[in-house]
Structure formats: C-alpha cells, structure tokens
Scaffold this active site. Structure first.
Site, PDB file in Angstrom:
ATOM      1  CE  LYS A  52      -3.804  -2.412   2.296  1.00  0.00           C
ATOM      2  NZ  LYS A  52      -4.539  -2.666   3.549  1.00  0.00           N
ATOM      3  CD  GLN A  96      -3.124  -4.192   6.688  1.00  0.00           C
ATOM      4  OE1 GLN A  96      -3.060  -3.194   5.980  1.00  0.00           O
ATOM      5  NE2 GLN A  96      -3.719  -5.295   6.295  1.00  0.00           N
ATOM      6  CG  ASP A 119      -9.339   0.287   5.521  1.00  0.00           C
ATOM      7  OD1 ASP A 119      -8.955   0.248   4.331  1.00  0.00           O
ATOM      8  OD2 ASP A 119      -8.759  -0.289   6.458  1.00  0.00           O
TER       9      ASP A 119
END
Ligand code: NAP
Length: 283
Positions: A52, A96, A119
């Site tokens: 990412k 994460q 997210d």
C-alpha cells in the site's frame, strides 16, 4: 467463453486518475497523506502495508506508518487515533487488520473520523452508506462496483447474488449493488439452498473465503461472476473462491484471481485518500 473483467488494467486506469488528482491538489498547495497503523509482527499484514505504501508513492501520495508491538495497549492506540484525527497534515488513515489477539478493532475503528476513514469500515461510514449519505466507501466492494461499471456491465434491475455477509465485503457490497438498482440477495453459511439462490444470479459475487467453493453447478448460463476470494496455492500463486476453469465457459464475464478484485481494492484505497484530501482542501 467469458470476457475477462480485467482488474489489473482497470486499477491502472484508476491509479492514473488518482495521480492526476494528487498533482492537481499539489498545484493548489494542498497535499495528500495516507497514514497506516500497523500493530504486531504478522508477516502478511506487513506485506500488505508495504504494498500500500508503494502504491501511494507511485501516485504521489505521502505516507507514514505508525508501528507498534503486539503488546501495545488499547489506550495508546486510541490516543494515536485521536492524534491522527486532529492532525491536519493527515488526509486519511487506516488500521491494518486483523489486530493481534486481545485487541478489539471495533472501538478503535469506530473512533476514526469518518472524513479520514479511508477503509470505509467505521460504523458511521457503514451507516452513511446504508442511508444513502456520501461517505468514503469500503475498498473491496467499491472496487467490485467500479470494475463492473468501467467494464460496462449494467446492474440496474438485474438479479445480483452476494455470497458472504461480512462487514468488510458482503454487507457493504449488497448496499452498493442496491444503490446501483440491482435486486439483491445475500447468502451466508445458514442459507438453506445456496445452489438454488446462486443459480438465480445474473450477477454473482462470491466472498465466502472458501477455496474453490463455487463451481459450474452454482452458476446460471450467461452470469457475470466476480470472485473476491483470495487463497495462497501450494507451491505459490493465488486462487479464489470460484473454480475458474469450470465456471468460465458458462459465464458472460468473469474476474480472474489474481488480477481481478485484488488490484481494484488497492486502487480504491488511493482513490479514498484523494477523496479525503479533496474534501479537506474544499473540493
Ligand atoms: P469472512 O469474514 O470470513 O466472511 C465470509 C462470509 O462467507 C461469511 O458471511 C460466511 O457466512 C460466508 N460463508 C462461509 N461459508 C459459507 C458457505 N458454506 N455458504 C455460504 N456462505 C458461506 O470473509 P471476508 O473478510 O468477507 O472475505 C471473504 C474472502 O474475500 C476471503 O477469501 C478474503 O481473503 C477475500 N478478500 C479479498 C479481498 C480482495 O481484495 N480481493 C479483500 C477482502 C477479502 P456467515 O456470516 O454465516 O459465517
């Protein structure tokens, strides 16, 4: 013979659009920064975070990773979330997942400012999606919708069946398909007759997390089949929830694994970081 829904190619288009958007913001003196919170030493999580960060760098997005050992306290993580929420230099950030055992992700994710929730997984973002308010959308479901739209697969009025009801994929995907005016059925492990349900699908999206779970017997002729599943193959490589070789001859469109939904998920994270930065910069 099905047409391949090429996630790699479509994701490259989205990354190019994001790179142009980031450059335009920079010309106005603004910047885009996507921070990551990484807890513990899970090798897969560390790999995802590296990917990412590399994606971000390629499109001109700055990025900082906040690393903690698995023994970090919930309070320390909560303080970091507050600090990142308040930091004007940070356009958006994510934690994460999964977190190491003993750390409950939900209270932390819930504390992320929805304007920075790249997210799209906080309950507030999920609620905004459900009631039709603008929000940052969860990357995998949004990636599926973008892949279908950009491949000119119509959704309005069609029978869409989603296998899986997780907060990460199945549920938000069902909401997004509804938003596209599909008629949506959501299946899960308690669905009585899965085959009967999936055979009704004109658009079948599989996110069950079970390798090779969906075969020819589940698929209606001419269906559009999207495989969200990712599994490592023995001896290397990736495979999905759908038995590609069996289903491909029946389908009209199908995603490969790898090269389908995975690259789209990564591209939509960059898209969300740009959206978050644009909102801060005033559009
Ligand atoms: P998850 O949280 O494990 O959810 C799986 C869902 O599938 C659950 O709702 C479960 O039902 C349902 N299910 C399991 N077995 C079933 C069965 N026999 N019949 C019908 N439904 C069944 O998984 P997830 O996080 O949504 O992820 C799903 C898959 O997508 C995984 O392989 C994951 O690695 C992959 N993934 C890929 C990407 C990408 O970028 N391509 C991103 C995220 C996830 P219940 O709710 O009843 O248990």
């Amino acid at each position: 013979m099905a047409e391949i829904l090429d996630g790699k190619q479509t994701a490259a288009e989205i990354r190019a659009e994001v790179a142009r958007g980031v450059a335009a913001l920079k010309r106005r003196g603004a910047h885009v920064r996507l921070d990551v919170v990484l807890v513990g030493d899970d090798a897969a999580s560390a790999t995802y975070v590296r990917m990412k960060q590399r994606d971000s760098a390629e499109v001109g997005i700055e990025s900082e990773t906040h690393r903690f050992g698995a023994d970090v306290s919930r309070e320390a993580l909560a303080r970091l979330v507050e600090r990142l929420n308040a930091d004007d230099a940070v356009s958006g950030f994510f934690i994460q997942l999964p977190l190491p055992e003993g750390l409950d992700a939900l209270p932390l994710v819930s504390a992320i400012d929805s304007a920075k929730d790249v997210d799209g997984l906080s309950p507030l973002s999920a609620g905004r999606l459900a009631v039709g308010l603008p929000s940052l959308l969860p990357c995998t479901p949004h990636g599926v919708i973008q892949l279908l739209k950009r491949s000119r697969v119509g959704m309005a009025g069609r029978e869409a069946v989603v296998v899986g009801r997780s907060n990460l994929v199945g549920k938000p995907l069902a909401q997004l398909l509804l938003r596209e005016n599909a008629t949506v059925t959501v299946c899960h492990s308690r669905t009585r007759d899965l085959t009967a349900a999936t055979r009704r699908a004109e658009i079948l999206v599989v996110a069950a997390g079970r390798r090779g779970f969906i075969g020819a017997e589940h698929v209606r002729e001419g269906a559009v089949v999207v495989d969200v599943g990712i599994h490592s193959k023995e001896g290397g490589g990736l495979t999905g929830d759908v038995r590609f070789e069996e289903v491909e001859p029946l389908a009209s469109y199908i995603t490969p694994v790898p090269g389908g939904v995975g690259p789209m998920t990564r591209a939509m994270l960059l898209h969300n970081a740009l959206e978050a930065a644009r909102a801060t910069a005033g559009g």
